[in-house]
Scaffold this motif. Structure first.
Motif, mmCIF file in Angstrom:
data_model
loop_
_atom_site.group_PDB
_atom_site.id
_atom_site.type_symbol
_atom_site.label_atom_id
_atom_site.label_comp_id
_atom_site.label_asym_id
_atom_site.label_seq_id
_atom_site.Cartn_x
_atom_site.Cartn_y
_atom_site.Cartn_z
ATOM 1 N N TYR A 1 1.729 53.972 19.014
ATOM 2 C CA TYR A 1 2.744 53.394 17.993
ATOM 3 C C TYR A 1 4.141 53.796 18.003
ATOM 4 C CZ TYR A 1 -1.618 51.513 16.634
ATOM 5 O OH TYR A 1 -2.772 50.897 16.523
ATOM 6 N N GLN A 2 4.426 55.453 17.997
ATOM 7 C CA GLN A 2 5.594 55.968 17.908
ATOM 8 C C GLN A 2 6.529 55.595 19.210
ATOM 9 O OE1 GLN A 2 7.042 57.278 14.911
ATOM 10 N NE2 GLN A 2 8.919 56.939 16.230
ATOM 11 N N ARG A 3 5.732 55.486 20.293
ATOM 12 C CA ARG A 3 6.298 55.236 21.466
ATOM 13 C C ARG A 3 6.907 53.775 21.506
ATOM 14 N NH1 ARG A 3 2.629 55.856 26.115
ATOM 15 N NH2 ARG A 3 4.154 55.577 27.594
ATOM 16 N N ASN A 4 6.170 52.831 21.034
ATOM 17 C CA ASN A 4 6.600 51.348 20.970
ATOM 18 C C ASN A 4 7.649 51.504 19.915
ATOM 19 O OD1 ASN A 4 4.380 50.934 22.379
ATOM 20 N ND2 ASN A 4 3.015 50.083 20.442
ATOM 21 N N LYS A 5 7.668 52.080 18.976
ATOM 22 C CA LYS A 5 8.925 52.174 18.096
ATOM 23 C C LYS A 5 9.968 52.822 18.507
ATOM 24 C CE LYS A 5 5.873 52.238 13.935
ATOM 25 N NZ LYS A 5 5.430 53.264 12.844
ATOM 26 N N ASN A 6 9.974 53.876 19.509
ATOM 27 C CA ASN A 6 10.885 54.431 20.243
ATOM 28 C C ASN A 6 11.672 53.508 21.048
ATOM 29 O OD1 ASN A 6 10.616 56.818 18.532
ATOM 30 N ND2 ASN A 6 9.327 57.550 20.217
ATOM 31 N N TRP A 7 10.830 52.618 21.677
ATOM 32 C CA TRP A 7 11.268 51.439 22.638
ATOM 33 C C TRP A 7 12.249 50.734 22.218
ATOM 34 C CZ3 TRP A 7 6.381 50.588 25.703
ATOM 35 C CH2 TRP A 7 5.901 51.643 26.249
ATOM 36 N N ILE A 8 12.144 50.149 20.980
ATOM 37 C CA ILE A 8 12.659 48.983 20.536
ATOM 38 C C ILE A 8 14.300 48.977 20.506
ATOM 39 C CG2 ILE A 8 13.073 47.348 18.601
ATOM 40 C CD1 ILE A 8 10.467 47.082 20.187
ATOM 41 N N PRO A 9 14.908 50.330 19.858
ATOM 42 C CA PRO A 9 16.254 50.385 19.893
ATOM 43 C C PRO A 9 16.678 50.526 21.336
ATOM 44 C CG PRO A 9 15.263 52.361 18.935
ATOM 45 C CD PRO A 9 14.372 51.180 19.156
ATOM 46 N N VAL A 10 16.079 51.227 22.314
ATOM 47 C CA VAL A 10 16.501 51.482 23.631
ATOM 48 C C VAL A 10 16.223 50.006 24.176
ATOM 49 C CG1 VAL A 10 16.003 52.290 25.817
ATOM 50 C CG2 VAL A 10 15.277 53.670 23.678
ATOM 51 N N GLY B 1 2.973 48.656 30.182
ATOM 52 C CA GLY B 1 1.560 48.225 29.925
ATOM 53 C C GLY B 1 1.104 47.339 29.090
ATOM 54 N N ALA B 2 0.311 46.447 29.373
ATOM 55 C CA ALA B 2 -0.020 45.209 28.503
ATOM 56 C C ALA B 2 -0.625 45.669 27.257
ATOM 57 C CB ALA B 2 -0.986 44.368 29.426
ATOM 58 N N GLY B 3 -1.092 46.704 27.085
ATOM 59 C CA GLY B 3 -1.699 47.410 26.011
ATOM 60 C C GLY B 3 -0.518 47.531 25.094
ATOM 61 N N HIS B 4 0.443 47.654 25.172
ATOM 62 C CA HIS B 4 1.541 47.697 24.478
ATOM 63 C C HIS B 4 2.096 46.674 23.859
ATOM 64 C CE1 HIS B 4 2.698 52.360 25.152
ATOM 65 N NE2 HIS B 4 2.032 51.989 26.537
ATOM 66 N N LEU B 5 1.816 45.471 24.459
ATOM 67 C CA LEU B 5 2.176 44.215 23.759
ATOM 68 C C LEU B 5 1.790 43.626 22.370
ATOM 69 C CD1 LEU B 5 2.485 42.027 27.002
ATOM 70 C CD2 LEU B 5 4.049 43.703 25.948
ATOM 71 N N GLY B 6 0.513 43.607 22.568
ATOM 72 C CA GLY B 6 -0.018 42.734 21.144
ATOM 73 C C GLY B 6 -0.614 43.932 20.050
ATOM 74 N N GLY B 7 -0.917 43.325 18.948
ATOM 75 C CA GLY B 7 -1.339 43.925 17.820
ATOM 76 C C GLY B 7 -0.221 44.606 17.025
ATOM 77 N N LYS B 8 -0.462 44.881 15.614
ATOM 78 C CA LYS B 8 0.366 45.543 14.612
ATOM 79 C C LYS B 8 1.077 46.703 15.290
ATOM 80 C CE LYS B 8 0.631 47.204 10.022
ATOM 81 N NZ LYS B 8 1.515 48.245 10.378
ATOM 82 N N ASP B 9 2.146 46.601 15.219
ATOM 83 C CA ASP B 9 3.166 47.658 15.578
ATOM 84 C C ASP B 9 3.259 47.526 17.223
ATOM 85 O OD1 ASP B 9 4.218 48.241 13.336
ATOM 86 O OD2 ASP B 9 2.572 49.807 12.971
ATOM 87 N N GLY B 10 2.625 46.606 17.821
ATOM 88 C CA GLY B 10 3.008 46.307 19.186
ATOM 89 C C GLY B 10 4.335 45.848 19.428
ATOM 90 N N VAL B 11 4.797 46.064 20.782
ATOM 91 C CA VAL B 11 6.230 45.711 21.000
ATOM 92 C C VAL B 11 6.477 44.208 20.873
ATOM 93 C CG1 VAL B 11 7.718 45.561 22.951
ATOM 94 C CG2 VAL B 11 6.085 47.383 22.999
ATOM 95 N N LEU B 12 5.640 43.126 20.944
ATOM 96 C CA LEU B 12 6.239 41.866 20.385
ATOM 97 C C LEU B 12 6.185 41.955 18.920
ATOM 98 C CD1 LEU B 12 3.410 40.134 22.470
ATOM 99 C CD2 LEU B 12 5.974 40.164 22.811
ATOM 100 N N ASP B 13 5.335 42.308 18.107
ATOM 101 C CA ASP B 13 5.191 42.400 16.560
ATOM 102 C C ASP B 13 6.784 43.275 16.326
ATOM 103 O OD1 ASP B 13 4.538 42.253 13.735
ATOM 104 O OD2 ASP B 13 4.017 44.513 14.205
#
Length: 314
Positions: free
Chosen positions: A260-269, A284-296
């Motif tokens: 989760y923290q990695r996903n959050k770190n990626w958004i401003p980048v 990785g596709a595992g980062h895409l879905g779910g709550k606090d996934g990259v798409l969300d």
């Protein structure tokens, strides 16, 4: 390119557990997955929020059997529109000798610890016998961090053949990287290799050793799990992938830093990189879905996201 493939193979052996393991979550964190379901798609268009032109987000599976490899519709066309390609890490760094040597040292435990320090005599014999039956002498592995050894434990994948057209295993990252090289596209990363290699340092060696022992004991069933995850990927079912990973145990106390923290770190980048033109992101596709996934998180940041590929019927 042959030498580059060999270099990538060596480093992939060490970091694949980071790529794969960092997508695991606990059951509690995905209990509300129904509230955050997305369409079954691996390729997404990112627009809005002040962007002059769209960018693209593609979910990868880091290793896949060659017979299962395919490009979801619109992927190659979207790649062709990109000004740069951005992976989780800058793959150019994998082919720098000094970077490789630095990263290899991070695979070893600190303070002179050995695997035998974390097991009873019987458990150590079990781990030792498992690897020696696979043809890997234990003295080669004794000081390597246990989490990195889990990649070898199941024996599902033969790394010796590397990646490419003649191998039984393919890597989406490697395929995309070679395409970027051929198209003379700039390659960048969302985080550093050093960060990915050190991400598991938050997990005590004893817990890593316990997870390695569990992997050894379940090695006969892990091949089925790999096939199930591959099927989910081929079907582009990113929701099922999140739910399945939610059933994995062992690191539930560390999912925030690993995922989760990695996903959050990626958004401003990602936001900064998209201001400079069309970007093709591959994570990785595992980062895409779910709550606090990259798409969300992209939606929460004000971007419009649209699926471009559709579930494949198999």
């Amino acid at each position: 390119m042959l030498n580059k493939l060999k270099s990538f193979r060596i480093l992939a052996i060490l970091i694949i557990i980071v790529f794969a393991g960092s997508c695991k979550t606990s059951k509690n964190t995905v209990s509300s997955v129904d509230d955050y379901k997305f369409e079954n798609a691996l390729l997404w268009e990112i627009n809005g929020n002040g962007l002059d032109e769209p960018s693209y987000l593609f979910g990868t599976i880091h290793l896949i059997e060659a017979e299962d490899f395919y490009w979801p519709e619109a992927t190659l066309g979207s790649f062709g529109k990109a000004d740069k390609v951005v992976f989780e890490v800058d793959l150019d760094d994998m082919f720098d000798i000094s970077s490789q040597l630095s990263l290899l040292t991070k695979a070893f435990m600190n303070d002179g610890y050995k695997l035998s320090d974390f097991y009873s005599e019987n458990d150590y014999k079990e781990v030792k016998s498992h690897f020696e039956e696979m043809g890997i002498p234990m003295f080669f592995l004794e000081r390597i961090k246990p989490m990195f050894l889990t990649v070898f434990a199941s024996g599902d994948i033969d790394f010796a053949g590397g990646f490419g057209d003649e191998s039984s295993v393919k890597s989406y990252e490697m395929e995309l990287y070679e395409m970027a090289q051929d198209s003379k596209l700039e390659v960048e990363g969302l985080e550093s290799l050093e960060f990915q290699m050190s991400v598991f340092d938050s997990i005590p060696y004893q817990e890593q050793a316990d997870m390695l022992l569990e992997s050894v004991r379940t090695s006969n069933t892990e091949n089925d799990a790999f096939k199930v995850m591959t099927q989910m990927y081929v079907q582009q079912d990113i929701n099922a992938m999140i739910e399945a990973m939610g059933e994995e145990g062992g690191i539930e106390d560390y999912e925030d830093i690993l995922l989760y923290q990695r996903n959050k770190n990626w958004i401003p980048v990602m936001a900064q990189k998209m201001q400079g033109g069309t970007v093709f992101f591959a994570v990785g596709a595992g980062h895409l879905g779910g709550k606090d996934g990259v798409l969300d998180l992209l939606k929460k940041a004000g971007y419009k996201i649209k699926p471009l590929s559709h579930q494949k019927n198999i």
